[in-house]
Scaffold this motif. Structure first.
Motif, PDB file in Angstrom:
ATOM      1  N   ILE A  92       1.607 -13.350  -6.753  1.00 11.24           N
ATOM      2  CA  ILE A  92       0.321 -13.980  -6.478  1.00 11.24           C
ATOM      3  C   ILE A  92       0.441 -14.687  -5.136  1.00 11.24           C
ATOM      4  CG2 ILE A  92       0.978 -16.077  -7.737  1.00 11.24           C
ATOM      5  CD1 ILE A  92      -1.930 -16.263  -8.738  1.00 11.24           C
ATOM      6  N   ALA A  93      -0.565 -14.559  -4.288  1.00  9.07           N
ATOM      7  CA  ALA A  93      -0.518 -15.172  -2.960  1.00  9.07           C
ATOM      8  C   ALA A  93      -1.073 -16.591  -3.020  1.00  9.07           C
ATOM      9  CB  ALA A  93      -1.317 -14.340  -1.964  1.00  9.07           C
ATOM     10  N   GLY A  94      -0.401 -17.518  -2.366  1.00  6.55           N
ATOM     11  CA  GLY A  94      -0.874 -18.897  -2.292  1.00  6.55           C
ATOM     12  C   GLY A  94      -1.881 -19.079  -1.179  1.00  6.55           C
ATOM     13  N   VAL A  95      -2.953 -19.831  -1.461  1.00  4.28           N
ATOM     14  CA  VAL A  95      -3.980 -20.065  -0.452  1.00  4.28           C
ATOM     15  C   VAL A  95      -4.254 -21.558  -0.313  1.00  4.28           C
ATOM     16  CG1 VAL A  95      -5.058 -17.820  -0.888  1.00  4.28           C
ATOM     17  CG2 VAL A  95      -5.929 -19.846  -2.079  1.00  4.28           C
ATOM     18  N   ALA A  96      -4.828 -21.929   0.818  1.00  7.39           N
ATOM     19  CA  ALA A  96      -5.251 -23.303   1.091  1.00  7.39           C
ATOM     20  C   ALA A  96      -6.751 -23.300   1.337  1.00  7.39           C
ATOM     21  CB  ALA A  96      -4.506 -23.864   2.306  1.00  7.39           C
ATOM     22  N   VAL A  97      -7.443 -24.320   0.829  1.00 11.88           N
ATOM     23  CA  VAL A  97      -8.912 -24.324   0.863  1.00 11.88           C
ATOM     24  C   VAL A  97      -9.431 -25.724   1.168  1.00 11.88           C
ATOM     25  CG1 VAL A  97      -9.008 -22.448  -0.847  1.00 11.88           C
ATOM     26  CG2 VAL A  97      -9.158 -24.826  -1.608  1.00 11.88           C
ATOM     27  N   ASP A  98     -10.660 -25.780   1.658  1.00 15.05           N
ATOM     28  CA  ASP A  98     -11.345 -27.067   1.823  1.00 15.05           C
ATOM     29  C   ASP A  98     -11.861 -27.609   0.495  1.00 15.05           C
ATOM     30  OD1 ASP A  98     -11.066 -27.420   4.548  1.00 15.05           O
ATOM     31  OD2 ASP A  98     -12.995 -26.513   5.049  1.00 15.05           O
ATOM     32  N   GLU A 152       2.292 -26.201  -5.164  1.00 11.18           N
ATOM     33  CA  GLU A 152       3.276 -25.301  -4.573  1.00 11.18           C
ATOM     34  C   GLU A 152       4.419 -25.030  -5.551  1.00 11.18           C
ATOM     35  OE1 GLU A 152       6.056 -24.864  -0.546  1.00 11.18           O
ATOM     36  OE2 GLU A 152       4.822 -26.656  -0.830  1.00 11.18           O
ATOM     37  N   ALA A 153       4.869 -26.062  -6.269  1.00  7.92           N
ATOM     38  CA  ALA A 153       5.938 -25.872  -7.249  1.00  7.92           C
ATOM     39  C   ALA A 153       5.488 -24.972  -8.404  1.00  7.92           C
ATOM     40  CB  ALA A 153       6.405 -27.221  -7.784  1.00  7.92           C
ATOM     41  N   LEU A 154       4.227 -25.120  -8.839  1.00 11.26           N
ATOM     42  CA  LEU A 154       3.690 -24.221  -9.863  1.00 11.26           C
ATOM     43  C   LEU A 154       3.724 -22.773  -9.379  1.00 11.26           C
ATOM     44  CD1 LEU A 154       0.577 -26.216 -11.145  1.00 11.26           C
ATOM     45  CD2 LEU A 154       2.606 -25.638 -12.484  1.00 11.26           C
ATOM     46  N   TRP A 155       3.376 -22.595  -8.111  1.00 12.36           N
ATOM     47  CA  TRP A 155       3.396 -21.257  -7.511  1.00 12.36           C
ATOM     48  C   TRP A 155       4.796 -20.657  -7.600  1.00 12.36           C
ATOM     49  CZ3 TRP A 155       3.587 -20.254  -1.613  1.00 12.36           C
ATOM     50  CH2 TRP A 155       3.327 -18.907  -1.323  1.00 12.36           C
ATOM     51  N   LEU A 159      -9.334 -15.896  -7.727  1.00  9.80           N
ATOM     52  CA  LEU A 159      -8.587 -17.037  -7.203  1.00  9.80           C
ATOM     53  C   LEU A 159      -8.563 -18.127  -8.273  1.00  9.80           C
ATOM     54  CD1 LEU A 159      -7.419 -19.137  -5.201  1.00  9.80           C
ATOM     55  CD2 LEU A 159      -9.720 -19.346  -4.210  1.00  9.80           C
ATOM     56  N   ILE A 160      -7.363 -18.477  -8.771  1.00 12.83           N
ATOM     57  CA  ILE A 160      -7.239 -19.593  -9.712  1.00 12.83           C
ATOM     58  C   ILE A 160      -7.266 -20.884  -8.918  1.00 12.83           C
ATOM     59  CG2 ILE A 160      -5.778 -20.724 -11.429  1.00 12.83           C
ATOM     60  CD1 ILE A 160      -4.666 -17.975 -12.146  1.00 12.83           C
ATOM     61  N   ASN A 161      -8.253 -21.726  -9.223  1.00 14.95           N
ATOM     62  CA  ASN A 161      -8.478 -22.939  -8.441  1.00 14.95           C
ATOM     63  C   ASN A 161      -7.692 -24.133  -8.982  1.00 14.95           C
ATOM     64  OD1 ASN A 161     -10.277 -21.569  -6.814  1.00 14.95           O
ATOM     65  ND2 ASN A 161     -12.080 -22.216  -7.973  1.00 14.95           N
ATOM     66  N   HIS A 162      -7.292 -25.010  -8.069  1.00 11.72           N
ATOM     67  CA  HIS A 162      -6.740 -26.357  -8.310  1.00 11.72           C
ATOM     68  C   HIS A 162      -6.193 -26.583  -9.729  1.00 11.72           C
ATOM     69  CE1 HIS A 162     -10.807 -26.633  -9.901  1.00 11.72           C
ATOM     70  NE2 HIS A 162     -11.342 -26.801  -8.713  1.00 11.72           N
ATOM     71  N   GLU A 222      -5.076 -12.465  -8.073  1.00 17.15           N
ATOM     72  CA  GLU A 222      -4.577 -12.144  -6.737  1.00 17.15           C
ATOM     73  C   GLU A 222      -4.162 -13.400  -5.969  1.00 17.15           C
ATOM     74  OE1 GLU A 222      -7.050  -8.738  -8.038  1.00 17.15           O
ATOM     75  OE2 GLU A 222      -7.391 -10.893  -8.004  1.00 17.15           O
ATOM     76  N   LEU A 223      -4.857 -14.524  -6.240  1.00 17.91           N
ATOM     77  CA  LEU A 223      -4.677 -15.717  -5.420  1.00 17.91           C
ATOM     78  C   LEU A 223      -4.560 -16.973  -6.287  1.00 17.91           C
ATOM     79  CD1 LEU A 223      -7.549 -14.929  -2.849  1.00 17.91           C
ATOM     80  CD2 LEU A 223      -5.126 -14.345  -2.619  1.00 17.91           C
ATOM     81  N   LEU A 224      -3.837 -17.982  -5.752  1.00 19.46           N
ATOM     82  CA  LEU A 224      -3.680 -19.267  -6.410  1.00 19.46           C
ATOM     83  C   LEU A 224      -3.773 -20.366  -5.360  1.00 19.46           C
ATOM     84  CD1 LEU A 224      -2.775 -21.015  -8.924  1.00 19.46           C
ATOM     85  CD2 LEU A 224      -0.431 -20.687  -8.097  1.00 19.46           C
ATOM     86  N   GLU A 225      -4.578 -21.396  -5.634  1.00 15.36           N
ATOM     87  CA  GLU A 225      -4.649 -22.522  -4.706  1.00 15.36           C
ATOM     88  C   GLU A 225      -3.348 -23.316  -4.745  1.00 15.36           C
ATOM     89  OE1 GLU A 225      -8.020 -25.124  -5.106  1.00 15.36           O
ATOM     90  OE2 GLU A 225      -9.453 -23.501  -4.781  1.00 15.36           O
ATOM     91  N   ILE A 226      -2.683 -23.413  -3.582  1.00 16.76           N
ATOM     92  CA  ILE A 226      -1.474 -24.236  -3.487  1.00 16.76           C
ATOM     93  C   ILE A 226      -1.719 -25.480  -2.633  1.00 16.76           C
ATOM     94  CG2 ILE A 226       0.054 -22.289  -3.884  1.00 16.76           C
ATOM     95  CD1 ILE A 226       0.669 -22.376  -0.830  1.00 16.76           C
TER      96      ILE A 226
END
Length: 355
Positions: A226-232, A209-212, A164-167, A186-190
């Motif tokens: 790559i799937a976008g994810v949301a995190v705390d 989101e635009a980077l995604w 997961l590529i963070n922030h 696999e994942l990217l923080e959006i």
């Protein structure tokens, strides 16, 4: 004689028309035989129909690094607030889920392995979460951001994990070019609940989101997608903390899984079978042939179907609880963004299309 000549002309014309039609309908001609044929019919690459989701947070800190609470207290908060799983991702140390076996046994809840690989390159922080990995990876200093990403993603893969590529906008560290210059994670923080990471970008820099969308447009939603994810990105669980709050319950993922087990959750994360949320929920997601439908939980939600380059293809208010987009051709991928009346959002994965 004249009748015979007319008959030959008729037969010749009929043969010509038959050959012309055969050429038009031939699979090798490149022409479209219509919606029931093999060509010329835009459709989604995969079908999908999901109504069962498991909620989790995959970026979480504890007192083992720079969080304010003990690991068991953090796990307890998520377990008691309706989550099915959590990954503790302290900096450069893997938290062993075996520490929480007794807590998992008390409810339908699991802890998945996690670590935030924390690196520096060109004076900027480059962070990649290792989810479901077998061993601690650790961080380091690198000559370039691309080198840091390549090293981290490669190590996560070597340990059987999910990267997961963070922030990307934390300290404005990563551009779309940096992400595209590395192997596909696999994942990217959006979306992030952390107040310092500039999720929405600014006047001169794009949002997460635009980077995604830039990455999806360059690589396509299939294969290199790559799937976008949301995190705390939780750091503060205690209410008396003096730091600006990066608290719990601000964002999450809902993975497609009928069971709450480490193997099932990790498999869903690895294949991007999920949607991301800052609070909006979905009852169902379905894709069949040329139709993409979502069923938001909240009344009054607006659904935007988004294509390559971040272009909004269609905006709808659901009818009978459902919003549906039908392909017109040329989309390459479609994703859905759902916005509640209070501004909370959900984002589906991007689904590839075939012409």
């Amino acid at each position: 004689m004249r009748g015979r000549w007319n008959a030959l002309l008729f037969i010749g014309a009929a043969a010509f028309l038959a050959l012309a039609w055969a050429d038009r309908a031939s699979p090798d001609s490149g022409s479209a035989p219509g919606r029931d044929g093999a060509r010329g019919h835009p459709h989604f690459e995969k079908t999908l129909d999901v109504e069962v989701f498991q909620r989790g947070n995959i970026h979480t800190h504890t007192s083992l690094s720079d969080g304010d609470s003990e690991p068991r207290e953090v796990v307890r908060w998520y377990r008691e607030h309706g989550y099915a799983f959590v990954a503790l991702t302290d900096h450069n140390q893997r938290v062993d889920p075996a520490m929480f076996q007794d807590m998992e046994a008390q409810s339908n809840f699991t802890v998945i392995p996690g670590e935030e690989i924390s690196m520096w390159a060109k004076g900027r922080p480059v962070h990649v979460n290792a989810l479901c990995a077998r061993a601690t990876i650790g961080g380091g200093d690198f000559q370039s951001k691309g080198e840091a990403l390549r090293w981290a993603i490669g190590r996560v893969r070597a340990e059987g994990g999910v990267a997961l590529i963070n922030h990307p906008n934390f300290d404005w560290a990563l551009s779309a070019g940096d992400i595209l210059g590395a192997p596909s994670a696999e994942l990217l923080e959006i979306y992030s609940g952390h107040p310092y990471v500039h999720t929405e970008g600014d006047a001169t820099r794009p949002s997460h989101e635009a980077l995604w969308d830039t990455v999806l447009t360059a690589r396509g939603a299939a294969g290199g997608g790559i799937a976008g994810v949301a995190v705390d990105d939780l750091h503060q669980l205690l209410p008396e903390s003096d730091a600006p709050p990066a608290g719990p319950g601000r964002a999450f993922v809902e993975v497609f899984s009928r069971e709450v087990s480490r193997a099932a959750i990790c498999s869903a994360l690895a294949s991007g079978r999920l949607y991301a949320s800052s609070g909006a929920r979905l009852k169902r997601i379905a894709i069949a042939d040329d139709a993409f439908s979502v069923w938001p939980v909240a009344a009054g939600a607006v659904v935007e179907f988004v294509g390559r380059g971040g272009r909004v293809l269609e905006r709808q208010q659901p009818t009978a609880g459902r919003a549906t987009y039908r392909l017109r051709g040329g989309e390459r991928y479609v994703r859905a963004r759902i916005t509640r009346p209070d501004g909370k959002r959900a984002w589906t994965a991007a689904y590839a299309t075939v012409e």
